[in-house]
Design a protein around this motif. Structure first.
Motif: not given
Length: 231
Positions: A19-22, A25-31
């Motif tokens: 979640f921190f290096v990609y 993936l983090f943007e998908s999580y936030k959405q």
């Protein structure tokens, strides 16, 4: 740190690191979190708060797992609590500023949604106090009752889904520890300051931060259990 500690924290790090290096993936999580807050609240607390209890077990017994601990039942309970926490955050984050305006503090709603300022900190503090005075004791007592039920039924899913004797467990709780430590010490000295910070964050990050605080909760519960054992 022992070998099992090294293995445990390596696994945790490997699970969280993507979640921190990609960034995608983090943007998908936030959405997904923005569109499905209730679902993600269940998942975040089921994982992170249960992780906190596992760490608490390590502090208490020296092991990350023991027979009868009931990881899956605990995860279900925390997932449900996570849903109620999301609901409470929405209710208190919107209701408390309106109450403050009713009491004479102008623009409290705008202050909490705006940039960092002394007024925003004041409104966040008031919101945290309201949340922790009204909601937290009920949630903490519910958790203690379900925790007792899980232990009494051997930590199995089948045992967990048997009727919970709420009144019997409620009467027999160690209220000396529940009141004098959990309520009187952790709420004013830890949870109110911690949730003040929470309400200063953007809404999409609030429940995630609260779930991360669930890891700290594991240590608190472990310490409370040690107090109960001594008493």
């Amino acid at each position: 740190m022992t070998k099992k500690d090294l293995i445990f924290w390596t696994v945790v790090l490997l699970l969280l690191l993507p979640f921190f290096v990609y960034p995608p993936l983090f943007e998908s999580y936030k959405q997904f979190n923005h569109n499905h807050g209730i679902i993600t609240s269940f998942l975040k607390f089921a994982v992170l708060a249960t992780l906190g209890e596992v760490i608490g077990l390590r502090i208490k017994t020296g092991n990350y797992y023991e027979k009868g601990f009931g990881i899956l039942p605990r995860a279900l309970v925390w997932g449900f609590i996570g849903i109620t926490i999301k609901m409470a955050f929405v209710i208190f984050a919107n209701g408390t500023p309106i109450l403050l305006e009713y009491l004479g503090l102008k623009d409290a709603v705008v202050a909490l949604q705006g940039k960092m300022s002394a007024e925003k900190v004041l409104v966040a503090l008031a919101t945290s106090v309201a949340l922790n005075v009204v909601y937290a004791p009920v949630m903490m007592t519910f958790h203690k009752i379900t925790d007792t039920h899980i232990i009494q039924t051997g930590g199995t899913l089948r045992g967990f889904f048997t009727p919970i004797p709420f009144s019997k467990i409620f009467i027999n709780l160690n209220w000396n520890v529940q009141w004098n430590f959990i309520f009187k010490k952790t709420i004013p000295f830890f949870w109110i300051p911690a949730h003040t910070i929470t309400f200063l964050l953007p809404p999409d990050y609030q429940v995630l931060f609260a779930a991360i605080l669930g890891i700290a909760l594991g240590s608190i519960l472990a310490f409370a259990n040690k107090i109960e054992t001594k008493v």
